[in-house]
Write a protein that holds these residues in place. Structure first.
Motif, PDB file in Angstrom:
ATOM      1  N   GLY A 107       0.861  -1.267  -0.040  1.00  0.00           N
ATOM      2  CA  GLY A 107      -0.019   0.068  -0.146  1.00  0.00           C
ATOM      3  C   GLY A 107       0.696   1.242  -0.144  1.00  0.00           C
ATOM      4  N   LEU A 108       2.004   1.291  -0.516  1.00  0.00           N
ATOM      5  CA  LEU A 108       2.732   2.460  -0.387  1.00  0.00           C
ATOM      6  C   LEU A 108       3.148   2.678  -2.087  1.00  0.00           C
ATOM      7  N   ASN A 109       3.193   4.070  -2.187  1.00  0.00           N
ATOM      8  CA  ASN A 109       3.841   4.576  -3.448  1.00  0.00           C
ATOM      9  C   ASN A 109       5.059   3.981  -4.034  1.00  0.00           C
ATOM     10  N   PRO A 110       5.113   3.324  -5.336  1.00  0.00           N
ATOM     11  CA  PRO A 110       6.499   2.695  -5.764  1.00  0.00           C
ATOM     12  C   PRO A 110       7.334   3.713  -6.098  1.00  0.00           C
ATOM     13  N   GLU A 111       7.104   4.873  -6.093  1.00  0.00           N
ATOM     14  CA  GLU A 111       8.015   5.767  -6.419  1.00  0.00           C
ATOM     15  C   GLU A 111       8.786   6.422  -5.136  1.00  0.00           C
ATOM     16  N   TYR A 112       8.543   5.720  -4.126  1.00  0.00           N
ATOM     17  CA  TYR A 112       9.014   6.131  -2.717  1.00  0.00           C
ATOM     18  C   TYR A 112      10.448   5.482  -2.510  1.00  0.00           C
ATOM     19  N   VAL A 113      10.905   4.777  -3.542  1.00  0.00           N
ATOM     20  CA  VAL A 113      12.107   3.960  -3.518  1.00  0.00           C
ATOM     21  C   VAL A 113      13.321   4.630  -2.945  1.00  0.00           C
ATOM     22  N   ASN A 114      13.393   5.895  -3.319  1.00  0.00           N
ATOM     23  CA  ASN A 114      14.724   6.794  -3.237  1.00  0.00           C
ATOM     24  C   ASN A 114      14.340   7.688  -1.717  1.00  0.00           C
ATOM     25  N   ARG A 115      13.448   7.430  -1.171  1.00  0.00           N
ATOM     26  CA  ARG A 115      13.106   8.147   0.081  1.00  0.00           C
ATOM     27  C   ARG A 115      13.832   7.510   1.293  1.00  0.00           C
ATOM     28  N   TYR A 116      13.985   8.062   2.431  1.00  0.00           N
ATOM     29  CA  TYR A 116      14.369   7.687   3.441  1.00  0.00           C
ATOM     30  C   TYR A 116      13.598   7.348   4.801  1.00  0.00           C
ATOM     31  N   PRO A 117      13.891   6.407   5.619  1.00  0.00           N
ATOM     32  CA  PRO A 117      12.754   6.355   6.878  1.00  0.00           C
ATOM     33  C   PRO A 117      12.177   7.442   7.416  1.00  0.00           C
ATOM     34  N   HIS A 118      12.925   8.227   7.648  1.00  0.00           N
ATOM     35  CA  HIS A 118      12.329   9.546   8.534  1.00  0.00           C
ATOM     36  C   HIS A 118      11.371  10.323   7.583  1.00  0.00           C
ATOM     37  N   GLN A 119      11.154  10.067   6.448  1.00  0.00           N
ATOM     38  CA  GLN A 119      10.225  10.576   5.759  1.00  0.00           C
ATOM     39  C   GLN A 119       8.678  10.033   5.484  1.00  0.00           C
ATOM     40  N   PHE A 120       8.547   9.055   6.545  1.00  0.00           N
ATOM     41  CA  PHE A 120       7.443   8.080   6.487  1.00  0.00           C
ATOM     42  C   PHE A 120       6.832   8.389   7.762  1.00  0.00           C
ATOM     43  N   SER A 121       5.684   7.906   8.007  1.00  0.00           N
ATOM     44  CA  SER A 121       4.994   7.834   9.237  1.00  0.00           C
ATOM     45  C   SER A 121       5.178   6.579  10.166  1.00  0.00           C
ATOM     46  N   GLY A 122       4.707   6.330  11.368  1.00  0.00           N
ATOM     47  CA  GLY A 122       5.168   5.278  11.890  1.00  0.00           C
ATOM     48  C   GLY A 122       4.524   3.832  11.293  1.00  0.00           C
ATOM     49  N   GLY A 123       3.191   4.061  10.730  1.00  0.00           N
ATOM     50  CA  GLY A 123       2.575   3.144  10.018  1.00  0.00           C
ATOM     51  C   GLY A 123       3.293   2.799   8.818  1.00  0.00           C
ATOM     52  N   GLN A 124       3.477   3.628   7.840  1.00  0.00           N
ATOM     53  CA  GLN A 124       4.185   3.420   6.666  1.00  0.00           C
ATOM     54  C   GLN A 124       5.415   2.748   7.018  1.00  0.00           C
ATOM     55  N   ARG A 125       6.292   3.275   8.044  1.00  0.00           N
ATOM     56  CA  ARG A 125       7.613   2.511   8.247  1.00  0.00           C
ATOM     57  C   ARG A 125       7.212   1.051   8.486  1.00  0.00           C
ATOM     58  N   GLN A 126       6.111   0.529   9.246  1.00  0.00           N
ATOM     59  CA  GLN A 126       6.057  -0.945   9.483  1.00  0.00           C
ATOM     60  C   GLN A 126       5.443  -1.384   8.095  1.00  0.00           C
ATOM     61  N   ARG A 127       4.806  -0.807   7.472  1.00  0.00           N
ATOM     62  CA  ARG A 127       4.655  -1.320   6.136  1.00  0.00           C
ATOM     63  C   ARG A 127       5.967  -1.826   5.291  1.00  0.00           C
ATOM     64  N   ILE A 128       6.857  -0.860   5.342  1.00  0.00           N
ATOM     65  CA  ILE A 128       8.152  -1.224   4.540  1.00  0.00           C
ATOM     66  C   ILE A 128       8.991  -2.436   5.451  1.00  0.00           C
ATOM     67  N   GLY A 129       8.629  -2.398   6.583  1.00  0.00           N
ATOM     68  CA  GLY A 129       9.293  -3.438   7.340  1.00  0.00           C
ATOM     69  C   GLY A 129       8.640  -4.927   6.682  1.00  0.00           C
ATOM     70  N   ILE A 130       7.097  -4.784   6.634  1.00  0.00           N
ATOM     71  CA  ILE A 130       6.414  -5.935   5.916  1.00  0.00           C
ATOM     72  C   ILE A 130       6.712  -6.250   4.553  1.00  0.00           C
ATOM     73  N   ALA A 131       7.206  -5.385   3.594  1.00  0.00           N
ATOM     74  CA  ALA A 131       7.596  -5.418   2.549  1.00  0.00           C
ATOM     75  C   ALA A 131       8.965  -6.221   2.520  1.00  0.00           C
ATOM     76  N   ARG A 132       9.827  -5.777   3.358  1.00  0.00           N
ATOM     77  CA  ARG A 132      11.265  -6.351   3.529  1.00  0.00           C
ATOM     78  C   ARG A 132      10.921  -7.967   3.769  1.00  0.00           C
ATOM     79  N   GLY A 133      10.223  -8.224   5.004  1.00  0.00           N
ATOM     80  CA  GLY A 133       9.822  -9.629   5.292  1.00  0.00           C
ATOM     81  C   GLY A 133       9.220 -10.467   4.074  1.00  0.00           C
ATOM     82  N   LEU A 134       8.417  -9.673   3.087  1.00  0.00           N
ATOM     83  CA  LEU A 134       7.932 -10.474   1.843  1.00  0.00           C
ATOM     84  C   LEU A 134       8.876 -10.499   0.624  1.00  0.00           C
ATOM     85  N   ALA A 135       9.786  -9.875   0.858  1.00  0.00           N
ATOM     86  CA  ALA A 135      10.705 -10.184  -0.344  1.00  0.00           C
ATOM     87  C   ALA A 135      11.274 -11.277  -0.734  1.00  0.00           C
ATOM     88  N   LEU A 136      11.447 -12.311  -0.110  1.00  0.00           N
ATOM     89  CA  LEU A 136      11.817 -13.447  -0.582  1.00  0.00           C
ATOM     90  C   LEU A 136      10.794 -14.321  -0.655  1.00  0.00           C
TER      91      LEU A 136
END
Length: 373
Positions: free
Chosen positions: A176-205
Protein backbone atom coordinates in the motif's frame (compact mmCIF):
# COMPACT_ATOMS: atom_id res chain seq x y z
CA UNK A 1 -6.94 2.60 -6.74
CA UNK A 2 -3.53 1.02 -6.35
CA UNK A 3 -2.95 -2.59 -7.24
CA UNK A 4 -2.96 -5.26 -4.57
CA UNK A 5 -0.69 -7.97 -5.93
CA UNK A 6 2.26 -8.52 -8.18
CA UNK A 7 -0.04 -9.16 -11.14
CA UNK A 8 -1.73 -5.76 -10.78
CA UNK A 9 -5.18 -6.85 -9.61
CA UNK A 10 -7.20 -4.30 -7.65
CA UNK A 11 -7.38 -4.37 -3.88
CA UNK A 12 -9.64 -2.87 -1.22
CA UNK A 13 -8.18 -0.10 0.88
CA UNK A 14 -6.55 -1.26 4.12
CA UNK A 15 -8.00 1.74 5.91
CA UNK A 16 -11.44 0.12 5.78
CA UNK A 17 -12.73 -1.30 9.04
CA UNK A 18 -10.97 1.10 11.40
CA UNK A 19 -11.93 1.42 15.04
CA UNK A 20 -12.55 -1.50 17.40
CA UNK A 21 -11.18 -4.65 15.85
CA UNK A 22 -13.88 -7.31 15.38
CA UNK A 23 -13.37 -10.90 16.34
CA UNK A 24 -11.84 -13.16 13.72
CA UNK A 25 -14.46 -15.14 11.83
CA UNK A 26 -14.29 -18.81 12.83
CA UNK A 27 -12.97 -20.92 9.96
CA UNK A 28 -15.31 -23.29 8.16
CA UNK A 29 -14.97 -26.93 9.22
CA UNK A 30 -12.29 -28.74 7.24
CA UNK A 31 -9.68 -31.44 7.55
CA UNK A 32 -6.75 -30.56 9.83
CA UNK A 33 -4.00 -28.72 7.97
CA UNK A 34 -0.45 -30.00 8.01
CA UNK A 35 2.01 -28.44 10.43
CA UNK A 36 4.56 -26.35 8.58
CA UNK A 37 6.46 -25.53 11.79
CA UNK A 38 6.82 -27.73 14.89
CA UNK A 39 8.52 -26.45 18.03
CA UNK A 40 9.38 -29.14 20.57
CA UNK A 41 10.64 -28.56 24.14
CA UNK A 42 12.41 -25.35 23.15
CA UNK A 43 14.85 -24.00 25.75
CA UNK A 44 16.97 -20.86 25.80
CA UNK A 45 18.98 -20.08 28.93
CA UNK A 46 21.29 -17.08 29.14
CA UNK A 47 24.22 -17.64 31.53
CA UNK A 48 24.81 -15.33 34.49
CA UNK A 49 28.50 -14.83 35.25
CA UNK A 50 30.63 -13.20 37.92
CA UNK A 51 34.20 -11.99 37.82
CA UNK A 52 36.19 -9.60 35.68
CA UNK A 53 39.34 -11.50 34.76
CA UNK A 54 38.11 -15.04 35.38
CA UNK A 55 34.41 -15.35 34.70
CA UNK A 56 32.42 -18.16 36.23
CA UNK A 57 28.81 -19.01 35.70
CA UNK A 58 26.64 -18.54 38.78
CA UNK A 59 23.25 -19.22 37.26
CA UNK A 60 21.11 -18.70 34.18
CA UNK A 61 18.17 -16.62 33.03
CA UNK A 62 15.59 -19.15 31.85
CA UNK A 63 14.04 -16.97 29.17
CA UNK A 64 12.41 -19.92 27.38
CA UNK A 65 12.09 -23.15 29.31
CA UNK A 66 10.32 -25.94 27.46
CA UNK A 67 8.01 -24.37 24.89
CA UNK A 68 6.16 -26.58 22.38
CA UNK A 69 3.64 -25.68 19.68
CA UNK A 70 2.70 -26.35 16.06
CA UNK A 71 2.03 -23.81 13.33
CA UNK A 72 -0.24 -25.11 10.62
CA UNK A 73 -0.09 -24.04 7.00
CA UNK A 74 -2.07 -20.85 6.40
CA UNK A 75 -2.97 -20.20 10.06
CA UNK A 76 -2.08 -17.53 12.58
CA UNK A 77 -0.85 -18.59 16.00
CA UNK A 78 -0.94 -15.76 18.52
CA UNK A 79 1.48 -15.72 21.46
CA UNK A 80 0.48 -13.47 24.36
CA UNK A 81 1.80 -12.71 27.83
CA UNK A 82 3.35 -10.03 30.00
CA UNK A 83 6.63 -8.37 29.10
CA UNK A 84 9.55 -10.64 29.94
CA UNK A 85 7.62 -13.90 29.53
CA UNK A 86 9.86 -15.06 26.66
CA UNK A 87 7.71 -14.25 23.61
CA UNK A 88 10.39 -12.29 21.75
CA UNK A 89 13.03 -14.89 22.56
CA UNK A 90 10.80 -17.54 20.98
CA UNK A 91 10.58 -15.33 17.88
CA UNK A 92 14.37 -15.05 17.65
CA UNK A 93 14.80 -18.79 18.11
CA UNK A 94 12.28 -19.67 15.41
CA UNK A 95 13.94 -17.29 12.94
CA UNK A 96 17.43 -18.55 13.87
CA UNK A 97 18.52 -15.19 15.26
CA UNK A 98 19.25 -17.01 18.54
CA UNK A 99 20.59 -20.52 19.09
CA UNK A 100 18.50 -22.72 21.42
CA UNK A 101 20.02 -24.30 24.50
CA UNK A 102 17.93 -27.40 23.87
CA UNK A 103 14.89 -28.54 21.94
CA UNK A 104 14.07 -28.69 18.25
CA UNK A 105 12.44 -26.52 15.59
CA UNK A 106 11.13 -28.53 12.66
CA UNK A 107 10.34 -26.78 9.38
CA UNK A 108 8.51 -29.20 7.08
CA UNK A 109 9.87 -32.04 9.20
CA UNK A 110 13.52 -30.91 9.09
CA UNK A 111 15.21 -29.86 12.33
CA UNK A 112 16.48 -26.34 11.73
CA UNK A 113 18.64 -26.43 14.87
CA UNK A 114 20.85 -29.11 13.27
CA UNK A 115 21.43 -27.22 10.03
CA UNK A 116 24.30 -24.92 9.10
CA UNK A 117 25.76 -23.24 6.06
CA UNK A 118 23.74 -23.38 2.84
CA UNK A 119 21.09 -25.67 4.29
CA UNK A 120 20.31 -23.23 7.10
CA UNK A 121 20.41 -20.29 4.70
CA UNK A 122 17.82 -21.97 2.48
CA UNK A 123 15.46 -22.53 5.42
CA UNK A 124 15.89 -19.01 6.76
CA UNK A 125 14.73 -17.69 3.40
CA UNK A 126 11.34 -19.27 4.10
CA UNK A 127 11.01 -18.02 7.70
CA UNK A 128 11.16 -14.24 7.90
CA UNK A 129 10.58 -11.75 10.71
CA UNK A 130 8.76 -8.45 11.10
CA UNK A 131 10.19 -6.48 14.00
CA UNK A 132 8.42 -4.55 16.73
CA UNK A 133 9.64 -1.00 16.39
CA UNK A 134 9.53 0.50 12.88
CA UNK A 135 11.60 3.43 14.14
CA UNK A 136 14.65 1.36 15.06
CA UNK A 137 14.39 -1.67 12.76
CA UNK A 138 15.03 0.40 9.60
CA UNK A 139 18.51 1.79 8.91
CA UNK A 140 18.12 5.59 8.70
CA UNK A 141 21.09 5.83 6.33
CA UNK A 142 19.52 3.54 3.73
CA UNK A 143 16.81 4.40 1.22
CA UNK A 144 13.57 2.47 1.25
CA UNK A 145 14.63 0.77 -1.97
CA UNK A 146 17.84 -0.45 -0.35
CA UNK A 147 16.03 -1.59 2.81
CA UNK A 148 13.36 -3.60 1.00
CA UNK A 149 15.90 -4.97 -1.47
CA UNK A 150 18.50 -5.91 1.17
CA UNK A 151 17.34 -9.57 1.36
CA UNK A 152 18.30 -9.90 -2.32
CA UNK A 153 21.93 -9.15 -1.37
CA UNK A 154 21.92 -12.22 0.87
CA UNK A 155 19.87 -14.34 -1.54
CA UNK A 156 20.82 -13.03 -5.02
CA UNK A 157 19.10 -15.97 -6.69
CA UNK A 158 15.74 -14.55 -5.54
CA UNK A 159 16.02 -11.55 -7.89
CA UNK A 160 18.54 -10.85 -10.67
CA UNK A 161 20.28 -7.52 -10.16
CA UNK A 162 18.58 -5.96 -13.18
CA UNK A 163 15.17 -6.88 -11.77
CA UNK A 164 15.63 -5.64 -8.22
CA UNK A 165 14.25 -2.13 -8.58
CA UNK A 166 11.11 -3.45 -10.26
CA UNK A 167 10.67 -6.12 -7.58
CA UNK A 168 11.12 -3.56 -4.80
CA UNK A 169 8.53 -1.27 -6.38
CA UNK A 170 6.09 -4.19 -6.67
CA UNK A 171 6.61 -4.99 -2.99
CA UNK A 172 5.93 -1.38 -1.98
CA UNK A 173 2.75 -1.45 -4.05
CA UNK A 174 1.65 -4.71 -2.41
CA UNK A 175 1.83 -3.15 1.07
CA UNK A 176 0.00 0.00 0.00
CA UNK A 177 2.89 2.43 -0.55
CA UNK A 178 3.68 4.48 -3.62
CA UNK A 179 6.27 2.58 -5.71
CA UNK A 180 7.98 5.88 -6.46
CA UNK A 181 9.06 6.16 -2.81
CA UNK A 182 12.09 3.90 -3.40
CA UNK A 183 14.55 6.79 -3.06
CA UNK A 184 13.11 8.20 0.15
CA UNK A 185 14.54 7.61 3.64
CA UNK A 186 12.75 6.18 6.70
CA UNK A 187 12.46 9.52 8.47
CA UNK A 188 10.18 10.73 5.65
CA UNK A 189 7.48 8.22 6.57
CA UNK A 190 4.95 7.88 9.39
CA UNK A 191 5.09 5.01 11.88
CA UNK A 192 2.44 3.01 10.05
CA UNK A 193 4.20 3.51 6.73
CA UNK A 194 7.49 2.41 8.24
CA UNK A 195 5.89 -0.79 9.47
CA UNK A 196 4.59 -1.40 5.95
CA UNK A 197 8.17 -1.04 4.75
CA UNK A 198 9.23 -3.66 7.30
CA UNK A 199 6.47 -5.98 6.08
CA UNK A 200 7.56 -5.45 2.47
CA UNK A 201 11.11 -6.41 3.45
CA UNK A 202 9.76 -9.54 5.15
CA UNK A 203 7.88 -10.49 1.98
CA UNK A 204 10.82 -9.95 -0.38
CA UNK A 205 11.96 -13.58 -0.48
CA UNK A 206 8.41 -15.00 -0.72
CA UNK A 207 8.56 -16.78 2.67
CA UNK A 208 6.02 -19.30 3.88
CA UNK A 209 6.27 -18.33 7.57
CA UNK A 210 6.42 -14.82 9.02
CA UNK A 211 7.15 -14.26 12.70
CA UNK A 212 5.72 -10.87 13.67
CA UNK A 213 7.14 -9.66 16.99
CA UNK A 214 4.75 -7.04 18.42
CA UNK A 215 4.28 -5.52 14.93
CA UNK A 216 1.63 -2.98 15.98
CA UNK A 217 2.52 -2.15 19.59
CA UNK A 218 4.36 1.06 18.65
CA UNK A 219 1.49 2.38 16.50
CA UNK A 220 -1.66 4.39 17.18
CA UNK A 221 -4.88 2.39 17.49
CA UNK A 222 -6.31 3.44 14.11
CA UNK A 223 -3.01 2.66 12.40
CA UNK A 224 -2.88 -0.71 14.20
CA UNK A 225 -6.15 -1.66 12.53
CA UNK A 226 -4.79 -0.77 9.10
CA UNK A 227 -1.62 -2.83 9.58
CA UNK A 228 -3.57 -5.82 10.94
CA UNK A 229 -5.97 -5.63 7.99
CA UNK A 230 -2.97 -5.52 5.65
CA UNK A 231 -1.40 -8.59 7.25
CA UNK A 232 -4.64 -10.55 6.95
CA UNK A 233 -4.95 -9.61 3.28
CA UNK A 234 -1.37 -10.63 2.56
CA UNK A 235 -1.93 -13.94 4.36
CA UNK A 236 -4.89 -14.74 2.12
CA UNK A 237 -3.07 -13.60 -1.00
CA UNK A 238 0.25 -15.36 -0.47
CA UNK A 239 -0.77 -18.28 1.74
CA UNK A 240 1.37 -17.12 4.65
CA UNK A 241 1.53 -18.70 8.10
CA UNK A 242 2.01 -16.26 10.99
CA UNK A 243 3.38 -16.47 14.49
CA UNK A 244 1.88 -13.24 15.81
CA UNK A 245 3.39 -12.04 19.09
CA UNK A 246 1.64 -9.31 21.06
CA UNK A 247 0.50 -8.22 24.50
CA UNK A 248 -2.72 -6.60 23.23
CA UNK A 249 -5.32 -9.33 23.63
CA UNK A 250 -7.88 -7.51 21.45
CA UNK A 251 -5.53 -7.46 18.48
CA UNK A 252 -4.56 -11.09 19.02
CA UNK A 253 -8.21 -12.16 19.12
CA UNK A 254 -8.91 -10.41 15.84
CA UNK A 255 -6.10 -11.97 13.83
CA UNK A 256 -5.42 -15.37 15.44
CA UNK A 257 -6.82 -18.82 14.67
CA UNK A 258 -5.18 -20.27 17.79
CA UNK A 259 -3.67 -18.58 20.83
CA UNK A 260 -0.88 -19.63 23.20
CA UNK A 261 -0.54 -17.88 26.58
CA UNK A 262 2.98 -17.60 27.97
CA UNK A 263 4.12 -17.02 31.53
CA UNK A 264 7.73 -16.97 32.72
CA UNK A 265 9.19 -18.93 29.81
CA UNK A 266 6.41 -21.49 29.40
CA UNK A 267 3.12 -21.84 27.54
CA UNK A 268 0.45 -22.28 30.20
CA UNK A 269 -2.59 -22.60 27.93
CA UNK A 270 -3.14 -23.05 24.20
CA UNK A 271 -6.25 -23.46 22.10
CA UNK A 272 -8.45 -21.93 19.45
CA UNK A 273 -9.39 -18.28 19.68
CA UNK A 274 -12.85 -19.21 20.96
CA UNK A 275 -11.50 -21.69 23.52
CA UNK A 276 -9.05 -19.21 25.02
CA UNK A 277 -11.27 -16.13 25.03
CA UNK A 278 -14.61 -17.68 25.97
CA UNK A 279 -13.55 -20.68 28.09
CA UNK A 280 -10.13 -20.00 29.69
CA UNK A 281 -9.14 -22.68 32.20
CA UNK A 282 -5.79 -21.38 33.46
CA UNK A 283 -6.01 -18.68 36.17
CA UNK A 284 -3.35 -16.55 34.48
CA UNK A 285 -5.36 -16.48 31.25
CA UNK A 286 -8.48 -15.58 33.22
CA UNK A 287 -6.64 -12.70 34.89
CA UNK A 288 -5.37 -11.35 31.57
CA UNK A 289 -8.80 -11.50 29.96
CA UNK A 290 -10.47 -9.83 32.92
CA UNK A 291 -8.42 -6.70 32.16
CA UNK A 292 -9.42 -6.45 28.48
CA UNK A 293 -11.66 -3.41 27.85
CA UNK A 294 -15.13 -4.23 26.50
CA UNK A 295 -17.23 -1.94 24.27
CA UNK A 296 -20.36 -2.40 26.45
CA UNK A 297 -19.90 -0.52 29.77
CA UNK A 298 -22.66 -2.52 31.48
CA UNK A 299 -20.94 -5.78 30.56
CA UNK A 300 -17.72 -4.43 32.00
CA UNK A 301 -19.44 -3.61 35.28
CA UNK A 302 -20.79 -7.16 35.59
CA UNK A 303 -17.41 -8.74 34.95
CA UNK A 304 -15.08 -9.54 37.85
CA UNK A 305 -11.69 -7.85 37.55
CA UNK A 306 -8.88 -10.14 38.68
CA UNK A 307 -5.96 -8.16 40.10
CA UNK A 308 -2.83 -10.27 40.48
CA UNK A 309 -0.83 -9.66 43.62
CA UNK A 310 2.95 -9.53 43.75
CA UNK A 311 5.52 -9.16 41.00
CA UNK A 312 6.50 -11.57 38.26
CA UNK A 313 9.27 -13.78 39.70
CA UNK A 314 12.76 -13.57 38.24
CA UNK A 315 13.39 -15.95 35.31
CA UNK A 316 16.79 -16.57 36.89
CA UNK A 317 15.10 -18.06 39.97
CA UNK A 318 11.58 -19.24 39.07
CA UNK A 319 9.35 -20.76 41.76
CA UNK A 320 9.29 -24.51 42.26
CA UNK A 321 6.40 -26.47 40.83
CA UNK A 322 3.95 -24.19 39.07
CA UNK A 323 5.63 -20.92 38.15
CA UNK A 324 2.39 -18.99 38.53
CA UNK A 325 1.63 -20.25 42.05
CA UNK A 326 3.13 -17.23 43.86
CA UNK A 327 0.43 -15.01 42.29
CA UNK A 328 -2.39 -17.54 42.01
CA UNK A 329 -5.48 -17.59 44.24
CA UNK A 330 -5.99 -21.31 43.55
CA UNK A 331 -2.50 -22.34 44.71
CA UNK A 332 -2.26 -25.36 47.03
CA UNK A 333 0.60 -27.45 48.43
CA UNK A 334 0.62 -29.59 45.29
CA UNK A 335 1.38 -26.53 43.17
CA UNK A 336 4.70 -25.96 44.98
CA UNK A 337 5.78 -29.58 44.75
CA UNK A 338 4.66 -30.68 41.28
CA UNK A 339 5.01 -28.80 38.01
CA UNK A 340 1.76 -29.01 35.99
CA UNK A 341 1.92 -30.45 32.49
CA UNK A 342 0.39 -28.67 29.50
CA UNK A 343 -2.40 -31.12 28.67
CA UNK A 344 -6.16 -31.42 28.41
CA UNK A 345 -7.50 -31.86 31.97
CA UNK A 346 -8.35 -35.51 32.69
CA UNK A 347 -12.02 -34.78 33.38
CA UNK A 348 -12.36 -33.06 29.99
CA UNK A 349 -10.14 -35.39 27.99
CA UNK A 350 -13.01 -37.38 26.46
CA UNK A 351 -15.50 -34.54 26.44
CA UNK A 352 -16.37 -32.23 23.59
CA UNK A 353 -16.73 -28.49 23.51
CA UNK A 354 -14.66 -25.31 23.80
CA UNK A 355 -13.29 -26.17 27.26
CA UNK A 356 -11.46 -29.18 25.77
CA UNK A 357 -7.97 -27.73 25.24
CA UNK A 358 -4.53 -28.02 26.93
CA UNK A 359 -3.87 -26.08 30.12
CA UNK A 360 -0.94 -26.28 32.55
CA UNK A 361 -2.93 -26.12 35.79
CA UNK A 362 -3.55 -28.87 38.35
CA UNK A 363 -7.05 -27.54 38.97
CA UNK A 364 -8.10 -26.50 35.46
CA UNK A 365 -10.97 -29.00 35.40
CA UNK A 366 -12.60 -27.86 38.63
CA UNK A 367 -14.42 -24.88 37.22
CA UNK A 368 -14.03 -22.82 34.05
CA UNK A 369 -13.98 -19.48 35.84
CA UNK A 370 -12.86 -19.39 39.44
CA UNK A 371 -12.20 -15.86 40.62
CA UNK A 372 -10.62 -14.68 43.87
CA UNK A 373 -12.85 -13.86 46.77
Amino acid sequence: MQSDSLDGTARPQDGEGLGVLPEKEPPAPHAPREAILEVRDLVRHFPLTQGVVVKRQVGAVKAVDGVSFDLRRGETLGLVGESGCGKSTVAKLVTSLETPTAGSILYKGEDVTRLSGRALKAVRRNIQMVFQDPYTSLNPRMTVGDIVGEPFDIHPEAAPRGERRRRVQELLDVVGLNPEYVNRYPHQFSGGQRQRIGIARGLALRPEVIVADEPVSALDVSVQAQVVNLMERLQDEFGLSYVFIAHDLSVVRHISDRVGVMYLGKIVEIGTEREIYEHPTHPYTQALLSAVPVPDPSAGERRTRIVLEGDVPSPANPPSGCRFRTRCWRAADRCAQEEPVLQVPAVLRHAEGPAHHPSACHYAEEKERIVPG
